[in-house]
Design a protein around this motif. Sequence first.
Motif, PDB file in Angstrom:
ATOM      1  N   PRO B 234     -12.541   6.910   3.207  1.00  0.00           N
ATOM      2  CA  PRO B 234     -11.316   6.567   2.489  1.00  0.00           C
ATOM      3  C   PRO B 234     -11.206   5.060   2.221  1.00  0.00           C
ATOM      4  O   PRO B 234     -11.804   4.256   2.919  1.00  0.00           O
ATOM      5  CB  PRO B 234     -10.200   7.002   3.451  1.00  0.00           C
ATOM      6  N   LYS B 235     -10.415   4.758   1.194  1.00  0.00           N
ATOM      7  CA  LYS B 235     -10.248   3.364   0.813  1.00  0.00           C
ATOM      8  C   LYS B 235      -8.808   2.903   1.024  1.00  0.00           C
ATOM      9  O   LYS B 235      -7.914   3.708   1.248  1.00  0.00           O
ATOM     10  CB  LYS B 235     -10.700   3.189  -0.644  1.00  0.00           C
ATOM     11  N   ALA B 236      -8.623   1.592   0.952  1.00  0.00           N
ATOM     12  CA  ALA B 236      -7.309   0.996   1.236  1.00  0.00           C
ATOM     13  C   ALA B 236      -6.238   1.575   0.325  1.00  0.00           C
ATOM     14  O   ALA B 236      -6.481   1.816  -0.864  1.00  0.00           O
ATOM     15  CB  ALA B 236      -7.388  -0.518   1.049  1.00  0.00           C
ATOM     16  N   TYR B 237      -5.036   1.757   0.884  1.00  0.00           N
ATOM     17  CA  TYR B 237      -3.846   2.130   0.114  1.00  0.00           C
ATOM     18  C   TYR B 237      -3.998   3.472  -0.606  1.00  0.00           C
ATOM     19  O   TYR B 237      -3.245   3.754  -1.533  1.00  0.00           O
ATOM     20  CB  TYR B 237      -3.513   1.047  -0.933  1.00  0.00           C
ATOM     21  N   GLY B 239      -6.342   4.125  -2.589  1.00  0.00           N
ATOM     22  CA  GLY B 239      -6.957   3.840  -3.882  1.00  0.00           C
ATOM     23  C   GLY B 239      -8.282   4.569  -4.034  1.00  0.00           C
ATOM     24  O   GLY B 239      -8.951   4.884  -3.046  1.00  0.00           O
TER      25      GLY B 239
END
Lengths: 682, 682
Positions: B234-237, B239
């Motif tokens: 998974p990526k930040a926020y 995103g």
Amino acid sequence: MSDNVYLAQMSTDMEEARAKASFPVQSMVYLLRGGKGAYEKSNKIRELAEREPLFDKSSLSFQSRQEQLCTSLLISKRLIEMVEENDMDDEQFIALFRHIELLTPLALHYTAFMPVIKAQGTTEQADKWHTAAKRHAIIGCYAQTELSHGSNVMGLNTVAVFDQATDEFVIHSPDITAAKWWIGGLGVACTHAVVQAQLIIAGKSLGPHLFIVPVRSPFDLKPCKGITVGDIGPKAYGGFSTTDNGFALFDHVRIPRDNMLMKFAQVARDGSYTPPVHMKLSYGSMVKLRVDIVTDAAWKLAKASTIAIRYCTVRRQFHNPPSFKLNDNRPESQVISYSSVQHRLMPLLATAYALAVSGESMHQQFGQLMDQLELNNATLLPEVHATSCSLKIWSTRRSSEGIEECRKSMGGHGFSIFSGVSELFANIVPANTYEGDNFVLAQQVARFLLKQLNNVVKGKEITSSTADYLKTLGQGITEPFAFENHNEQILNPQIQLEIFGMRAARLVADLGQQLQAGREWSDLNMECWTLNFAHAEYLILKQMITKVNAMAAVPEHAGLADTMKLLTDLFCLSTLGYSSLATFLSTSTIHPSDLGKLNEQYRQLITRVSNDAIPLTDSFGFSDHELNTALGKKDGRAYEHLWDAVQKNPVNADPENAKLNKLVMEILHRGNNLEYIKAAKL
Amino acid sequence: MSDNVYLAQMSTDMEEARAKASFPVQSMVYLLRGGKGAYEKSNKIRELAEREPLFDKSSLSFQSRQEQLCTSLLISKRLIEMVEENDMDDEQFIALFRHIELLTPLALHYTAFMPVIKAQGTTEQADKWHTAAKRHAIIGCYAQTELSHGSNVMGLNTVAVFDQATDEFVIHSPDITAAKWWIGGLGVACTHAVVQAQLIIAGKSLGPHLFIVPVRSPFDLKPCKGITVGDIGPKAYGGFSTTDNGFALFDHVRIPRDNMLMKFAQVARDGSYTPPVHMKLSYGSMVKLRVDIVTDAAWKLAKASTIAIRYCTVRRQFHNPPSFKLNDNRPESQVISYSSVQHRLMPLLATAYALAVSGESMHQQFGQLMDQLELNNATLLPEVHATSCSLKIWSTRRSSEGIEECRKSMGGHGFSIFSGVSELFANIVPANTYEGDNFVLAQQVARFLLKQLNNVVKGKEITSSTADYLKTLGQGITEPFAFENHNEQILNPQIQLEIFGMRAARLVADLGQQLQAGREWSDLNMECWTLNFAHAEYLILKQMITKVNAMAAVPEHAGLADTMKLLTDLFCLSTLGYSSLATFLSTSTIHPSDLGKLNEQYRQLITRVSNDAIPLTDSFGFSDHELNTALGKKDGRAYEHLWDAVQKNPVNADPENAKLNKLVMEILHRGNNLEYIKAAKL
């Protein structure tokens, strides 16, 4: 695939940076964590927590929100068991709960429901409900905000109509705009809510009061009659994902008269109403919430700057000076050596220290306020209220922006969930809005300062120690500060304060003049906003300077005073020369011609703080477990930890992988593609 | 629960705001969307897309990332089917794909893998691979970035060693730092990668080249021999959650010599190497990526400001002037009427327009550049490169900050996923880092400007139209701009440009002087950064002014020219007086004593733009479907839409609800709590 020079270099870079410490790191840890005793006490709690596999937050990244809520409830349960197993008292439990730093569905049970019953309920009410809450026979929440009313509490639409015939209150939501909304714990977990509703007796509205309303059966969690209740769904940036902010609609829900919290206001059997005589104590709890936010903002920024500084210390990229030839065998440069990275991170590191110091000071002021309030003396309230608002605004704004800047400074990997930084942003950014929207609160700070200005104008003495800078207005100086020796003067605390005070005073005076010239208050929101930043920066600088002086006087801290002074100076000069440069210039507090020399001093400070950057982040005393990061662990082996984190990704293993593969193959094998692939040998 | 006055008022507020339009909204839609013909064409695509239930993004909010990847693959497949069903050409497909605005696992197959093969492959290579890619017999990605190398492409660690004996390249990752990382499509979907690796022949390194490497079998998607491949998580926020950024390690993977893309450089059977003679065309594609980012930043900010302005138009909170009495029957004030909200949102609305105009202009410049490059003439390259870098930096920074400010202006509900704003932030914020980290690119812009400065110093004519302001340096003026009549002058486009140019020129000169005085280039990163903002703002202002002039000359746009001029003026004055005030003052371009009068003008502009705010957001031409928001829909009935969105939350229905209830009951019914609950009648 074996270890290589590059990976080994990362450890070496970290060790070398750590070895450069110019001050005793462990002493700084003690100082920031409230002394050696408090630190060791909290360390025991930490060790307890870190032994629990359930409390390892790294797996949360891979879970859906529904799964995260499950995990969060399991953690809640485990916490209760640990209290019993370890025979912990309330204080130890709170310390453990805070250490986990996870907003569970029970968080507001502990921090809002139980305290409000104690503070606003009669002794009998506390006996019944607080006792039940403490043993978790009920789980509660605090239901104030509505779908259409957040800031304006007086405008709430939920009503509590007294029915004298049955001796009950009828709790009712006239329409969906009155639905309680955002209530932590209401989405899934809670059985009871303290509901803020307009009290109505014989058709007359008496304003918002608090009522204990059963919302779900404690036997089977079915919603009580007349209640529509649920979870409001996911939140921005994945923030608050482990808690169940909820909504509720009340359709003529009847509760006994006894369920109104009656410590301050009472409704009698005959419907006669006794208004509160003594509300000041309840203001205290609002101040407390804001004080806690300042501390939270400080430590979240501390975490982000620790992670970013550590990663930038071990990450290397480009040669310096650059070469464009192939096979340049020089080691690339540490990213932390770039001037842009130092300029972005070191002031944030100093800000984290400044906010930690300011938060601690606010806690002390809050203690004094509460002591006074207990004696029914509210003299300190306006000033402590204004200070808490001012610092709440400043700390939440700067901390959320600062955390995101830390993330950006980490390059591409900063955008991985495993940086651990985006979660900090997601969980602090709503504090810009809750417990008073920052732009609304700024007006309250400005009103406080205008009152102080009014005193100055009337020739009265200023009793406020936080707005003492207004005295300078009497001197009628409107020229920029006249430096004689920039280097010496700008490091002089008295002169630093004088400059910060001049700017704030001029902004207060300007706001007063605009009002006098007939400008509407409602047209001056931005002037209040700007003024608040100047005021907050004065307060923080002053608290830092006070701290440095206090440290110098205590033998065990004296060795750290120079370091704290260095951070104070960097906070001062980065604010003056960069983050708030516009208002120092627009108020003519500083003349543009002085900027070059101030910048020279600033550069020296950046270099000095950069040399101590790793020791200064170690001084926060975070464990790897607390930081929940792959890139900012203590050992500096960022790439290996990132690699390891990714190996746990369920997308890479069955059943997820098989499921995804099947879908990809449906695309690849469309039409006669399978034959085509064979024929073309792809 | 029936409709009430409050809910009805929301529609009325929106209709009234819409009715105030001072310009023909539909004409502005045509203007912004490339003319009536282009708009109607894209509208057909939009209608096609909006008929597909699968393309409704609102349910993505409730899905785990694994589920989102599945949905995204289903959407990818449906897109391919629709192309066939509707007999769409490439252009229509791209328009449809862009309209969906979803980063699928196939996104880079279309936007990187296929184009790079066409651009860098020989005709035979394109015949084989591009054809297979077009029919989706293979799915590809573009693998450049590595775990330890992003910005510094020359430092990549993956090697491609030529083995003359077998006529093969051996692709190898010496250690995990060489793992390809962040590669879109590599995580799950792709069968083939274009891999950037250091070409090594007979022990000699020849720098990075491109190789087609099979990574997964197109038959069963099993990783090919020697390849470790997966999704990086998974990526930040939240995103980029619908795409599969991946990693890959190569363990002596053998590919035929033919798999090196050989349009520009060649390796022959005997290992002899022909270097590229003609690389300029490939620079063009890097410029293109940045130009596209500017447009993306513009339209994402346009969406966020549309949502925020609409919601603030229908949300009411507090009375103005305030009353603290109960039962105030006046309607509360529209949040959009607050000066702080107007001050925060109107400049962002103007910025969205400014960026849309600048993006369009950049596309035209890019077209000219490509025409030139085709003729092997690279005259335009340095300037178009610098402009694209400068605007990429400015637009991504301002757009991400601006989107988050829009979210904050929406109060508590801005923090709900259903605001639709946080997703925009999450997907634009990484553009600050990719395609050239902003702080790295700023140095390239500064170098370009220093070259121009050097020409001025040498008395040469400046050919650059973007740095023409440097001419003013020859006049030796160092005083602030001398206003005679603030109101008239600050709305004069020539004077606006003169002031913006003065500031930029002084910053270029200052940078040059610091270098001359012996300061190291590496110590001047922040000076480059500051300079870039001044340069970009000059460019944008200039493009806006050019646009206004061009519009006035075209009959069908003449009625809109005043509105565009108004937005240009607001962009100018909000930049001058607020967002970039610090550098206008620090360079002494503006004297603080002029700020009061400029502020009066600014206030008037804010009022005028606020009056047209809803029409100006309608003019972007977004459908509700495109905006994917509950709070910013066209009809203004925000609370009802938010209520409806929440009703779809799976947490509120079984099986999720039952699962969560069970866990809560395990807490509630601990020990003898069940008896206690009964006895205490809780």
